[in-house]
Scaffold this motif. Structure first.
Motif, PDB file in Angstrom:
ATOM      1  N   ILE A 137     -18.541  -3.443   8.653  1.00  0.00           N
ATOM      2  CA  ILE A 137     -18.648  -2.195   7.967  1.00  0.00           C
ATOM      3  C   ILE A 137     -18.124  -0.895   8.824  1.00  0.00           C
ATOM      4  CG2 ILE A 137     -20.706  -0.373   7.277  1.00  0.00           C
ATOM      5  CD1 ILE A 137     -22.467  -2.752   6.738  1.00  0.00           C
ATOM      6  N   ILE A 138     -18.214  -1.004  10.123  1.00  0.00           N
ATOM      7  CA  ILE A 138     -17.581   0.018  10.872  1.00  0.00           C
ATOM      8  C   ILE A 138     -16.162   0.023  10.549  1.00  0.00           C
ATOM      9  CG2 ILE A 138     -17.103   0.983  13.171  1.00  0.00           C
ATOM     10  CD1 ILE A 138     -20.136   0.234  13.750  1.00  0.00           C
ATOM     11  N   LYS A 139     -15.631  -1.380  10.660  1.00  0.00           N
ATOM     12  CA  LYS A 139     -14.202  -1.508  10.691  1.00  0.00           C
ATOM     13  C   LYS A 139     -13.792  -1.063   9.243  1.00  0.00           C
ATOM     14  CE  LYS A 139     -10.726  -5.472  11.037  1.00  0.00           C
ATOM     15  NZ  LYS A 139     -10.154  -5.186   9.582  1.00  0.00           N
ATOM     16  N   GLU A 140     -14.381  -1.422   8.189  1.00  0.00           N
ATOM     17  CA  GLU A 140     -13.943  -0.889   6.890  1.00  0.00           C
ATOM     18  C   GLU A 140     -14.012   0.725   6.732  1.00  0.00           C
ATOM     19  OE1 GLU A 140     -16.394  -3.019   4.306  1.00  0.00           O
ATOM     20  OE2 GLU A 140     -15.521  -5.115   4.548  1.00  0.00           O
ATOM     21  N   GLN A 141     -15.068   1.192   7.374  1.00  0.00           N
ATOM     22  CA  GLN A 141     -15.108   2.915   7.400  1.00  0.00           C
ATOM     23  C   GLN A 141     -13.907   3.380   8.111  1.00  0.00           C
ATOM     24  OE1 GLN A 141     -18.877   3.485   9.471  1.00  0.00           O
ATOM     25  NE2 GLN A 141     -20.030   3.851   7.551  1.00  0.00           N
ATOM     26  N   LEU A 142     -13.273   2.744   9.315  1.00  0.00           N
ATOM     27  CA  LEU A 142     -12.306   3.195   9.973  1.00  0.00           C
ATOM     28  C   LEU A 142     -10.968   3.067   9.228  1.00  0.00           C
ATOM     29  CD1 LEU A 142     -13.057   2.051  13.686  1.00  0.00           C
ATOM     30  CD2 LEU A 142     -13.451   4.499  12.621  1.00  0.00           C
ATOM     31  N   GLU A 143     -11.096   2.039   8.565  1.00  0.00           N
ATOM     32  CA  GLU A 143      -9.748   1.721   7.511  1.00  0.00           C
ATOM     33  C   GLU A 143      -9.747   2.883   6.374  1.00  0.00           C
ATOM     34  OE1 GLU A 143     -10.153  -2.179   6.394  1.00  0.00           O
ATOM     35  OE2 GLU A 143      -9.488  -3.123   8.280  1.00  0.00           O
TER      36      GLU A 143
ATOM     37  N   ASP B  30     -21.326   7.315  15.574  1.00  0.00           N
ATOM     38  CA  ASP B  30     -22.786   7.095  15.947  1.00  0.00           C
ATOM     39  C   ASP B  30     -23.154   5.461  15.753  1.00  0.00           C
ATOM     40  OD1 ASP B  30     -23.390   9.989  16.353  1.00  0.00           O
ATOM     41  OD2 ASP B  30     -23.369  10.323  14.407  1.00  0.00           O
ATOM     42  N   MET B  31     -22.558   5.055  14.842  1.00  0.00           N
ATOM     43  CA  MET B  31     -22.766   3.397  14.534  1.00  0.00           C
ATOM     44  C   MET B  31     -22.260   2.874  15.654  1.00  0.00           C
ATOM     45  SD  MET B  31     -24.357   2.652  11.629  1.00  0.00           S
ATOM     46  CE  MET B  31     -23.693   1.178  11.266  1.00  0.00           C
ATOM     47  N   THR B  32     -21.171   3.087  16.136  1.00  0.00           N
ATOM     48  CA  THR B  32     -20.533   2.491  17.387  1.00  0.00           C
ATOM     49  C   THR B  32     -21.298   2.457  18.742  1.00  0.00           C
ATOM     50  OG1 THR B  32     -18.271   2.481  16.418  1.00  0.00           O
ATOM     51  CG2 THR B  32     -18.411   1.960  18.558  1.00  0.00           C
ATOM     52  N   GLU B  33     -21.619   3.905  19.029  1.00  0.00           N
ATOM     53  CA  GLU B  33     -22.217   4.154  20.263  1.00  0.00           C
ATOM     54  C   GLU B  33     -23.620   4.081  20.371  1.00  0.00           C
ATOM     55  OE1 GLU B  33     -20.820   8.245  21.076  1.00  0.00           O
ATOM     56  OE2 GLU B  33     -18.652   7.562  20.785  1.00  0.00           O
ATOM     57  N   ASP B  34     -24.414   4.302  19.066  1.00  0.00           N
ATOM     58  CA  ASP B  34     -25.710   4.278  19.147  1.00  0.00           C
ATOM     59  C   ASP B  34     -26.529   2.792  18.648  1.00  0.00           C
ATOM     60  OD1 ASP B  34     -25.864   6.873  20.603  1.00  0.00           O
ATOM     61  OD2 ASP B  34     -25.833   7.744  18.778  1.00  0.00           O
ATOM     62  N   PHE B  35     -25.739   2.599  17.616  1.00  0.00           N
ATOM     63  CA  PHE B  35     -26.626   1.420  16.695  1.00  0.00           C
ATOM     64  C   PHE B  35     -26.128  -0.072  17.353  1.00  0.00           C
ATOM     65  CE2 PHE B  35     -26.975  -1.653  13.226  1.00  0.00           C
ATOM     66  CZ  PHE B  35     -28.224  -1.263  12.696  1.00  0.00           C
TER      67      PHE B  35
ATOM     68  N   LEU C 180     -33.592   2.656  13.492  1.00  0.00           N
ATOM     69  CA  LEU C 180     -33.485   2.689  12.039  1.00  0.00           C
ATOM     70  C   LEU C 180     -33.723   3.932  11.438  1.00  0.00           C
ATOM     71  CD1 LEU C 180     -35.181  -0.740  11.124  1.00  0.00           C
ATOM     72  CD2 LEU C 180     -32.812  -0.270  11.740  1.00  0.00           C
ATOM     73  N   MET C 181     -34.624   4.836  12.025  1.00  0.00           N
ATOM     74  CA  MET C 181     -34.829   6.188  11.717  1.00  0.00           C
ATOM     75  C   MET C 181     -33.568   6.933  11.828  1.00  0.00           C
ATOM     76  SD  MET C 181     -37.887   6.697  10.090  1.00  0.00           S
ATOM     77  CE  MET C 181     -38.560   8.099  10.507  1.00  0.00           C
ATOM     78  N   GLY C 182     -32.868   6.836  13.298  1.00  0.00           N
ATOM     79  CA  GLY C 182     -31.912   7.304  13.558  1.00  0.00           C
ATOM     80  C   GLY C 182     -30.623   7.207  12.769  1.00  0.00           C
ATOM     81  N   MET C 183     -30.545   5.900  12.141  1.00  0.00           N
ATOM     82  CA  MET C 183     -29.543   5.511  11.232  1.00  0.00           C
ATOM     83  C   MET C 183     -29.655   6.221   9.928  1.00  0.00           C
ATOM     84  SD  MET C 183     -28.186   1.654  10.218  1.00  0.00           S
ATOM     85  CE  MET C 183     -29.810   1.350   9.585  1.00  0.00           C
ATOM     86  N   ALA C 184     -31.075   6.223   9.689  1.00  0.00           N
ATOM     87  CA  ALA C 184     -31.001   7.084   8.254  1.00  0.00           C
ATOM     88  C   ALA C 184     -30.934   8.520   8.274  1.00  0.00           C
ATOM     89  CB  ALA C 184     -32.665   6.738   7.963  1.00  0.00           C
ATOM     90  N   ASP C 185     -31.379   9.152   9.396  1.00  0.00           N
ATOM     91  CA  ASP C 185     -31.044  10.348   9.620  1.00  0.00           C
ATOM     92  C   ASP C 185     -29.523  10.805   9.856  1.00  0.00           C
ATOM     93  OD1 ASP C 185     -31.973  13.128  10.233  1.00  0.00           O
ATOM     94  OD2 ASP C 185     -31.338  12.777  12.520  1.00  0.00           O
ATOM     95  N   LYS C 186     -28.657   9.824  10.365  1.00  0.00           N
ATOM     96  CA  LYS C 186     -27.238  10.201  10.570  1.00  0.00           C
ATOM     97  C   LYS C 186     -26.502   9.883   9.172  1.00  0.00           C
ATOM     98  CE  LYS C 186     -27.131  10.711  14.863  1.00  0.00           C
ATOM     99  NZ  LYS C 186     -26.794  12.278  15.239  1.00  0.00           N
TER     100      LYS C 186
END
Length: 434
Positions: free
Chosen positions: A263-269, A315-320, A402-408
């Motif tokens: 997902i992160i790879k696709e977001q960066l593309e 945030d996904m790369t550094e925290d999740f 998961l709450m942090g991911m929802a928040d972001k």
């Protein structure tokens, strides 16, 4: 060139039936008998029709909060409740790059504040590199074989990061090393280990490494020299359930980790495409006098969406992702402790068989068999206590993750919504001026 770079920002065991699987629902019926983790990542069908609650029973308000950041604010109050009772605080910060003729490496400042009598001073500050943390973990495994030792981050490469001296890589590692020491600090046994004391206080750790210190406990020596020639008849049900749980848990987490990386790879593309897409409207606006204002607005809007998506991906790369990897490694560490427990039990069973084969009548069981039985009981108690502690930490960590991911994600979509709403007035018809 050899100088430091810019600093970066800085208790009885429960029944296994009570251990909720983090990737399953909270219903005991869906958990199945004993401890069979849910094979699916499914929510209950009526999840939208009933009140939700956190793993500790706290009701969750499903309505949208006044501010997205309030999601995390509700959690942070719970996490700090036991701070006043602690007497040992350790932090890892201030990474610095050292360039020598033979190698280049990073050191981190380890600061300790304590009121414990085992320490000569109330505060210490030392610098440690990754291999020092690795030395500490190996020593803890040797001297405390019955306990779960927290994992270290991977030594060289974090997936997706090429330069191990980049600020992103170093900061991700600093966070992981800080969490590693905090896990040890919060443990009622590991935090009193003499090797840990030396790691936190010694100015020259290499001197202790050369000495070897030879501080293995009797339990450590006995487990270290178990040859593994014994074969365990059958693992007790509660420990068999732990083994099954860990297998399923690591499998589920590994799947989530792989999908999250895609997902992160696709977001960066997608981000690359957006960065090319926005300027086209600005260039077009230079050719269209009547449309220049709305076209420039669309270009700026896309630029704001680019910034928001970049922040979300970071945030996904550094925290999740690091939390997922830590718990995958954690489950492997728990499996290793479980194997050591099995070895000790197998040794005990072998000694009992040897005694039974001797036909001579003895008034009592030989001392070495009793000692082996004591080791098995010690292993069982320590492993179950650590499993309970690990489960509590895991519930808290995943709840916050998961709450942090929802928040972001809420913040990301709010920024995109604001950006697109801002250009609507530019696109609406305006009365002609006379």
């Amino acid at each position: 060139a050899a100088g430091a770079p810019k600093p970066l920002p800085s208790s009885g065991p429960k029944s296994l039936r009570e251990m909720p699987h983090p990737l399953a629902t909270s219903s005991s019926e869906e958990m199945g008998p004993a401890l069979t983790p849910s094979p699916d990542l499914l929510l209950p069908r009526s999840v939208a029709d009933k009140d939700l609650s956190l793993p500790n029973g706290t009701p969750v308000d499903t309505s949208s909060p006044a501010s997205s950041s309030s999601l995390l604010n509700r959690l942070q109050l719970d996490d700090d409740l036991d701070g006043e009772t602690r007497d040992l605080f350790v932090t890892v910060d201030d990474p610095k790059k050292h360039v020598c003729t033979m190698e280049t490496y990073i050191t981190y400042r380890v600061t300790t504040k304590t009121t414990r009598a085992e320490f000569d001073l109330p505060e210490y500050s030392v610098r440690r590199r990754y291999q020092d943390f690795d030395w500490l973990r190996n020593k803890l495994e040797e001297s405390q074989p019955t306990h779960l030792i927290p994992p270290l981050p991977e030594k060289f490469v974090v997936k997706g990061v090429v330069d191990r001296f980049s600020e992103e890589f170093v900061e991700t590692r600093r966070k992981a090393l800080d969490k590693f020491l905090k896990r040890i600090t919060d443990h009622p046994v590991l935090s009193f280990n003499e090797h840990f004391n030396v790691f936190l206080t010694a100015k020259d750790l290499n001197a202790y490494k050369k000495q070897g210190m030879a501080l293995l406990s009797k339990m450590g020596e006995s487990v270290k020299y178990v040859t593994g020639g014994y074969k365990l008849r059958s693992r007790p049900l509660e420990f068999a359930a732990i083994g099954e749980y860990l297998d399923t848990f690591s499998l589920k987490l590994g799947t989530i980790d792989r999908i999250a990386q895609r997902i992160i790879k696709e977001q960066l593309e997608y981000l690359v495409e957006l960065r090319e897409y926005g300027p086209v409207y600005s260039t077009w606006g230079g050719l269209e006098v009547e449309l220049s204002e709305p076209l420039e607005g669309v270009s700026a809007c896309i630029g704001n969406c680019c910034t928001a998506l970049e922040e979300l991906s970071e945030d996904m790369t550094e925290d999740f992702l690091p939390v997922l990897r830590e718990y995958i490694l954690y489950s492997e560490s728990m499996k290793n402790v479980l194997k050591k427990r099995d070895q000790v039990q197998a040794e005990y069973e072998a000694k009992l068989e040897a005694v039974a084969l001797k036909k001579e009548d003895r008034p009592k069981v030989p001392t070495d068999v009793e000692k082996c039985q004591d080791r098995v009981e010690c292993f069982n108690a320590d492993l179950k206590a650590d499993m309970e502690r690990w489960q509590n930490n895991k519930r808290q960590d995943f709840r916050q993750l998961l709450m942090g991911m929802a928040d972001k994600n809420i913040q990301y979509y709010e920024k995109c919504l604001t950006a697109w709403e801002s250009i609507i007035p530019l696109l609406q018809d305006k009365p002609e001026t006379k």
